[in-house]
Design a protein around this motif. Sequence first.
Motif, PDB file in Angstrom:
ATOM      1  N   ASP A  64       0.848  -1.195   0.000  1.00  0.00           N
ATOM      2  CA  ASP A  64       0.000   0.000   0.000  1.00  0.00           C
ATOM      3  C   ASP A  64       0.881   1.241   0.000  1.00  0.00           C
ATOM      4  OD1 ASP A  64      -2.236   1.646   0.055  1.00  0.00           O
ATOM      5  OD2 ASP A  64      -3.224   0.477   1.620  1.00  0.00           O
ATOM      6  N   LYS A  71       0.443  11.197  -0.467  1.00  0.00           N
ATOM      7  CA  LYS A  71      -0.410  10.717   0.617  1.00  0.00           C
ATOM      8  C   LYS A  71       0.328   9.715   1.497  1.00  0.00           C
ATOM      9  CE  LYS A  71      -4.190  12.927  -0.632  1.00  0.00           C
ATOM     10  NZ  LYS A  71      -4.846  13.941   0.229  1.00  0.00           N
ATOM     11  N   GLU A 111      -1.732   6.413  -2.086  1.00  0.00           N
ATOM     12  CA  GLU A 111      -1.786   7.555  -3.008  1.00  0.00           C
ATOM     13  C   GLU A 111      -3.201   7.871  -3.478  1.00  0.00           C
ATOM     14  OE1 GLU A 111       0.947   9.839  -4.197  1.00  0.00           O
ATOM     15  OE2 GLU A 111       1.151   9.039  -2.164  1.00  0.00           O
ATOM     16  N   ASN A 112      -4.132   6.917  -3.404  1.00  0.00           N
ATOM     17  CA  ASN A 112      -5.522   7.197  -3.807  1.00  0.00           C
ATOM     18  C   ASN A 112      -6.348   7.741  -2.644  1.00  0.00           C
ATOM     19  OD1 ASN A 112      -5.816   4.927  -2.261  1.00  0.00           O
ATOM     20  ND2 ASN A 112      -6.897   3.710  -3.805  1.00  0.00           N
ATOM     21  N   GLY A 113      -5.669   8.015  -1.508  1.00  0.00           N
ATOM     22  CA  GLY A 113      -6.371   8.579  -0.356  1.00  0.00           C
ATOM     23  C   GLY A 113      -7.089   7.556   0.492  1.00  0.00           C
ATOM     24  N   GLN A 114      -6.841   6.265   0.231  1.00  0.00           N
ATOM     25  CA  GLN A 114      -7.535   5.211   0.974  1.00  0.00           C
ATOM     26  C   GLN A 114      -6.547   4.164   1.481  1.00  0.00           C
ATOM     27  OE1 GLN A 114     -10.397   3.530  -1.693  1.00  0.00           O
ATOM     28  NE2 GLN A 114     -11.526   5.444  -1.996  1.00  0.00           N
ATOM     29  N   ASN A 157      -5.782   0.414   1.247  1.00  0.00           N
ATOM     30  CA  ASN A 157      -6.109  -0.532   0.191  1.00  0.00           C
ATOM     31  C   ASN A 157      -5.793  -1.988   0.518  1.00  0.00           C
ATOM     32  OD1 ASN A 157      -6.714   1.587  -2.003  1.00  0.00           O
ATOM     33  ND2 ASN A 157      -4.669   2.175  -1.284  1.00  0.00           N
TER      34      ASN A 157
END
Length: 641
Positions: free
Chosen positions: A28, A67, A31-34, A36
């Motif tokens: 993980d 992020k 970078e997508n804000g979550q 994962n």
Amino acid sequence: MKNLLLTCLLALAASVTASAQLATFVLDDFENGQVNFSTLLNVNPPATMDFTVVDNPVKAGINTSNKVMKCARFDASPDVNQIWAGFYATLKNPIPTGYHRIEIKYLRTNATSQLRIKCEGAISKEMNPVTSASKTNEWENMVFDIYSNGIKNITVFSIFPDYYQPVDPTAVTYIDDITVVYDPSVIPPPTPTLLTLFDNSADNRFYDTSWINQTAPSTVVAENWDPTATTPGDKFPVVTSPVKAGTNALKLDWKSMTGGDWMGMVASIGWKSFNLTTMTHLRFWINSPVDLAKTALPKVYLEAFSGTPNVTGKLQLGDYLTSDLMANTWTEVIIPLADLWAADPTFTAKDVIKDVFFSQNATDGVEHILYLDEFTFVTLATLFNNSADNRFYDTSWINQTAPSTVVTENWDPTATTPGDKFPVVTSPVKSAPNALKLQWKSVTAGDWMGMVAAIGWTVFDLTTATYLDFWVNTPVTLAKNVLPKIYLESASGTPNHSGKVDMGNYLTSDLAANTWTEVKIPLADIWDADATFTAKDFVHGVFFSQNATDNVEHTLYLDDFTFIKPFITGFTTPKAENKLNPYYINGEVIIPLYTGHVRIFDITGKTIVDGIASNGKIRATIKQGIYIVTTTLGNAKIAVR
């Protein structure tokens, strides 16, 4: 040389095959804000920490990503502010066996926080990074050596982002780029032939990686890890006398009662996992302060980190002794692992063994004490343990020149000639069902020799072996200076036999009557007896031969011949140009410019130090001798004078 080359080629082939299947990946990067890698982060203890994906607070150095995950403590009062606070999460995609490291970028905002992880699967284990965090408000790469820790098939992953005491209730840390590393330069070490479960406790009062459970009215004496506690605790007591070797031993003090029960477990320091798929025996030593009937001894079994079931079947400890225990005498127990596997065929987790258990057996209502020491799992290259025939041993040969004599058997029971085979007896024996009998008279101008080989005339490669080990027994007290000479024979070579050594030189005293005594001969002494003998990789027999010509008949019973090989260790392939240059001074081993995992073991294979070197130093108390230093950069020897 051919064997070494073949080993390297096979290891390389295995490494290439594995690399085709495994590759480094990022678990993980946020970078997508979550988050994962899991659908749920389980905060533990609940409501003590907040985990959120946020903007990178320090976009510099090794981490310029956008992020990251923020880990912030709540001040939840001293009762809840635990050092181990963090989260555990079931992975969406489990991490299979074969990876070498987990690397995590880590930033702390104070000068104390440390990162710790836990991996759960076939092995469940917490671990610290190879090198502790040292920077503040600056990203660091934290490396966790899952390969050396034996981690397999990770299904649950935990992070403890502020593993430091006293707890800072306002601690804030950040993590990023959780990377699972497959390192193709790491070649699996050669299969070990000796693994140490217990040799010494770090504390002379209790053994930390142990556990005792008791159900009244049965009792077991236990220690509490806290010396100020008033409760008995659940740890094995430790004693400094008697000991078989080293500084201390374990004490098992029990009373077995009808209606009660007890069990006691011994694991290794650090809760190591042991792969016993290629091991053959469990070996340990026991001592009782009084004579003790073997029928009163506990049951013994193994426990694994995982599996269903996760314990083997139980065996009677007394079944692996030839007689009752003599007071104040160290006695070796050798249990074939095959017997433990056969005790419950549904047990299959032989590659993730965690510990040895002792448990209640005979409910005699009497308090008993056993001292326990030197637990190892070994692979024994067995030359002889039993004969297929209780009258003679087929793969043996005896030759005699008058007036010296040796008692022999003929393979043909109807023959009238004496034959040339070793006689076999069913009593006494070191391990059932039989042993060899050597009955000789050495006379001036005569000669004799007797050879013992393995069933099937097996050839042994002893190039890395360290000892010839066997057991002897005599019906009367016997002076060690009248014992035979010993040498080895190979299936080829010029010469095809080693030089001779005096067997009596490897005993500390004369032989006591009706007592099994271990003889342990360094193979180096046998090689040195004739430096022209080089066929160490083709040995097929042990010879006994005439020594003192005292014209007196003597009898020896012989049993359990094995060749012992050292423990082979390693984390990575040693570099061809090894420039570690370690040395020992003032209680420290110095490895210039090195930080990382270190193991130091002596020439018998016993681990002396297992820990982390920081800034080129690791604490060690070692005596005069030669030692092997093993690191992630290679291996080197040090000599302490």
